[in-house]
Design a protein around this motif. Structure first.
Motif, mmCIF file in Angstrom:
data_model
loop_
_atom_site.group_PDB
_atom_site.id
_atom_site.type_symbol
_atom_site.label_atom_id
_atom_site.label_comp_id
_atom_site.label_asym_id
_atom_site.label_seq_id
_atom_site.Cartn_x
_atom_site.Cartn_y
_atom_site.Cartn_z
ATOM 1 N N GLU A 161 54.721 47.995 110.257
ATOM 2 C CA GLU A 161 55.426 48.032 111.520
ATOM 3 C C GLU A 161 54.814 46.888 112.485
ATOM 4 N N PRO A 162 55.988 45.965 112.916
ATOM 5 C CA PRO A 162 55.191 44.715 113.587
ATOM 6 C C PRO A 162 54.628 45.122 114.949
ATOM 7 N N SER A 163 53.719 44.289 115.354
ATOM 8 C CA SER A 163 53.197 44.372 116.608
ATOM 9 C C SER A 163 54.199 43.611 117.702
ATOM 10 N N MET A 164 54.658 44.266 118.404
ATOM 11 C CA MET A 164 55.871 44.017 119.367
ATOM 12 C C MET A 164 54.925 43.182 120.688
ATOM 13 N N LEU A 165 55.328 41.834 120.936
ATOM 14 C CA LEU A 165 54.787 41.130 122.055
ATOM 15 C C LEU A 165 55.869 40.759 122.888
ATOM 16 N N GLN A 166 55.657 39.704 123.926
ATOM 17 C CA GLN A 166 56.489 39.494 125.003
ATOM 18 C C GLN A 166 57.831 38.985 124.759
ATOM 19 N N TRP A 167 57.861 37.971 123.575
ATOM 20 C CA TRP A 167 59.177 37.468 123.537
ATOM 21 C C TRP A 167 60.135 38.394 122.910
ATOM 22 N N GLN A 168 59.559 39.194 121.765
ATOM 23 C CA GLN A 168 60.524 40.125 121.016
ATOM 24 C C GLN A 168 60.831 41.237 122.088
ATOM 25 N N SER A 169 59.842 41.467 122.795
ATOM 26 C CA SER A 169 60.158 42.685 123.636
ATOM 27 C C SER A 169 61.181 42.517 124.588
ATOM 28 N N PHE A 183 61.493 34.084 130.619
ATOM 29 C CA PHE A 183 61.655 33.110 129.348
ATOM 30 C C PHE A 183 62.885 32.080 129.650
ATOM 31 N N ARG A 184 63.351 32.071 130.840
ATOM 32 C CA ARG A 184 64.365 31.212 131.086
ATOM 33 C C ARG A 184 64.446 30.215 132.273
ATOM 34 N N TYR A 185 64.551 29.082 132.256
ATOM 35 C CA TYR A 185 64.659 28.109 133.376
ATOM 36 C C TYR A 185 65.690 28.264 134.130
ATOM 37 N N ASP A 186 65.552 28.488 135.363
ATOM 38 C CA ASP A 186 66.775 28.828 136.321
ATOM 39 C C ASP A 186 67.859 27.788 136.297
ATOM 40 N N ASP A 187 67.174 26.401 136.182
ATOM 41 C CA ASP A 187 68.172 25.208 136.635
ATOM 42 C C ASP A 187 69.121 24.873 135.245
#
Length: 584
Positions: free
Chosen positions: A172-180, A474-478
């Motif tokens: 089972e992988p460790s779920m961190l911020q990007w994947q979450s 994780f997204r640039y608004d511009d």
């Protein structure tokens, strides 16, 4: 210390007690060492005798061949021939952080052999014990229940075989911020329900398994050889099989009875089946290697074989047909904040036939591993130009351009879509009679309009995920979606094509940016080349057991099912032989 328990099992179907030679129960956690195993049965082919004899000869020590050999070795003598070397001691294989370096290695000794389809998409072919499980992004997930039913497999044995594999390979992988964030974004845009962590193939969003453990160490199909009876198995490395040998004189059907192979020094060896009507040769050389070897041995389209001065043993026009590769398209999202290193952990299984997955961090291009990741031109994943323009010169330009960019330009990740199936198919042909050279293969990406529409819907879903609240961190608004689709070297890195027409259709985007996710299959399909017992049609004592027998890619990623099939068929073959011996 490894505790191994031999147990006697009362075999209900046979009505007797037997030592289940294969029933060495390894308890996960202390039986399977994280260190490289001491395989006393593994040798270089240069040490092989000129002639040898076995009950079973398996060609190809890949994801199917290793579990098959381990299983059959419990009761019979098995020779496993692998054209590559050992995966053990190679950090480019074992370490998650080094993902892509083996794929980028173009040397003759590389565990990965690059090939380019006639479509122009750059791909890879495993050349190492453990096969593609030594090179892939590690995602582990089972086939859907309806896939199992359509294949005619026994559901109970399928589940037991998956579990047998999972005790060694799956975590089972460790779920961190990007994947979450990708997971939550999938749910927000309607890829529901949420199925949590599971190996099962269920519509909606789930966290799948991985073959990388908590320390980032890869566990491969070669590790399944720890199940083997060391007295029943011989593994030869750098053993290139040139042909299957047949007995045809006075027989109504050709009978496979041996193989000719060369070692690393080019010396010829022959291995034959021992006398016995149940002994067999099994080809598990993969979707390229298995149809290629059949053709080299005289089994294939007669006119094509004659053109290469190959004696026709059986005119079998379907060998090499039905070749498919699941196309992959991706969008790079630069991140204003650091992201973790992750390969594929989350998948969205959509209702329209596209799978949504993601990868992030230095595994694609950053720091000391820049240009070695899952979407790097260094490994052939060049989407900056359409497939036919992906020349060595174009790759060199892309690699040079990336090397001149600041590391901050690579901060972020990709969200990708892979189409289910696919429906589009092509074919494989020989280029020459050298088994170590790649055959010619055409996949015909997007030949079927439904495949193209699945890609378009997949890209639209990725766009909605990028715009979701869950993914906003994780997204640039511009940076607009159109800018992401037409990323140039100025904003901030040229990882995707630039189109003169800003309104370029998503259909054209799919065609121009198509890459492989290394899930190609076909060439020896059930009902066309082999029967439902994987026996080659029109001859005896020869089977093909690997992904070349598939019509569609099982689940979202095939490696779990390919490994399961090796175990599954090994158990079936043993059971059938035991039943046959009992009734005599």
């Amino acid at each position: 210390m490894c505790v191994c328990i031999y147990i006697y099992i009362y075999m209900m179907d046979l009505g007797c007690w037997r030592l289940f030679g294969a029933a060495i129960l390894f308890f996960h956690g202390f039986c399977f060492s994280e260190k490289a195993p001491n395989y006393t049965f593994m040798h270089e082919a240069t040490s092989a005798p000129d002639i040898s004899y076995y009950d079973y000869i398996i060609v190809g020590g890949g994801t199917a061949g290793c579990p098959l050999a381990a299983t059959l070795s419990q009761n019979y003598s098995v020779l496993l021939l692998e054209r590559g070397g050992s995966p053990y001691g190679n950090p480019n294989i074992t370490n998650l952080a080094a993902f892509g370096q083996a794929l980028a290695d173009l040397s003759p000794s590389s565990p990965s052999q690059r090939f380019i389809s006639e479509d122009g998409v750059i791909n890879a072919r495993a050349r190492v014990l453990g096969g593609a499980s030594c090179l892939n992004a590690g995602f582990y997930t089972r086939a859907a229940t309806d896939y199992v039913n359509r294949a005619g497999w026994d559901g109970r044995l399928v589940n037991e075989s998956y579990q047998w594999v999972e005790k060694v390979m799956a975590f089972e992988p460790s779920m961190l911020q990007w994947q979450s964030a990708v997971r939550d974004g999938l749910l927000e845009v309607g890829v529901v329900p949420y199925n949590g962590f599971t190996y099962d193939h269920l519509s909606g969003t789930k966290v799948g398994g991985t073959i990388f453990d908590q320390d980032g160490q890869r566990h491969t199909a070669a590790d399944l050889l720890q199940y083997a009876n060391p007295n029943g198995l011989t593994v030869l490395l750098h053993a290139s099989v040139h042909e299957i040998l047949f007995t045809t004189t006075g027989k109504s059907r050709p009978i496979a009875h041996g193989v000719r192979f060369t070692d690393a020094s080019g010396i010829n060896h022959r291995a034959y089946l021992k006398k016995g009507s149940k002994n067999e040769i099994i080809i598990s050389a993969g979707a390229l290697g298995s149809p290629q070897l059949l053709m080299l041995s005289g089994v294939g389209p007669a006119d094509h074989l004659k053109a290469h001065n190959i004696t026709v043993v059986v005119d079998q026009p379907m060998v090499g047909q039905g070749m498919s590769d699941n196309s992959m398209n991706a969008i790079f999202i630069p991140s204003p904040v650091p992201v973790e290193v992750s390969l594929i952990q989350v998948v969205g299984i959509t209702h329209f036939g596209s799978y949504i997955e993601a990868a992030s961090g230095e595994n694609f291009a950053v720091g000391s591993h820049r240009d070695f990741g899952m979407f790097s031109p260094k490994i052939g994943q060049l989407s900056t130009v359409p497939p036919k323009q992906r020349t060595p010169e174009a790759i060199a330009i892309a690699v040079e351009s990336m090397s001149n960019l600041d590391e901050a330009a690579f901060r972020g990740g990709f969200i990708l879509e892979k189409i289910m199936g696919p429906l589009s198919t092509g074919h494989l042909e020989l280029r020459n009679r050298n088994p170590n050279d790649n055959p010619s293969v055409t996949f015909n990406y997007f030949k079927e309009p439904e495949d193209l529409q699945r890609c378009v819907e997949g890209i639209r879903t990725i766009e909605r995920i990028i715009e979701s609240k869950a993914f906003s961190k994780f997204r640039y608004d511009d940076i607009s979606l159109q800018t992401l689709l037409n990323m140039t070297a100025n904003s901030p890195v040229n990882l995707l094509p630039k189109h003169k027409n800003a309104s370029t259709s998503l259909e054209q985007f799919c065609k121009d940016t198509v890459m492989t996710i290394w899930h190609y299959h076909g060439g020896c399909q059930v009902g066309r080349v082999v029967d439902h017992d994987y026996k080659v049609l029109g001859m005896d004592a020869l089977r093909v057991i690997d992904g070349s027998t598939f019509y569609y890619c099982p689940g979202t990623n095939p490696q779990a099912t390919v490994a399961m099939l090796g175990r599954y068929m090994g158990v079936r073959i043993l059971s059938e032989r035991l039943a046959s011996d009992t009734t005599k």
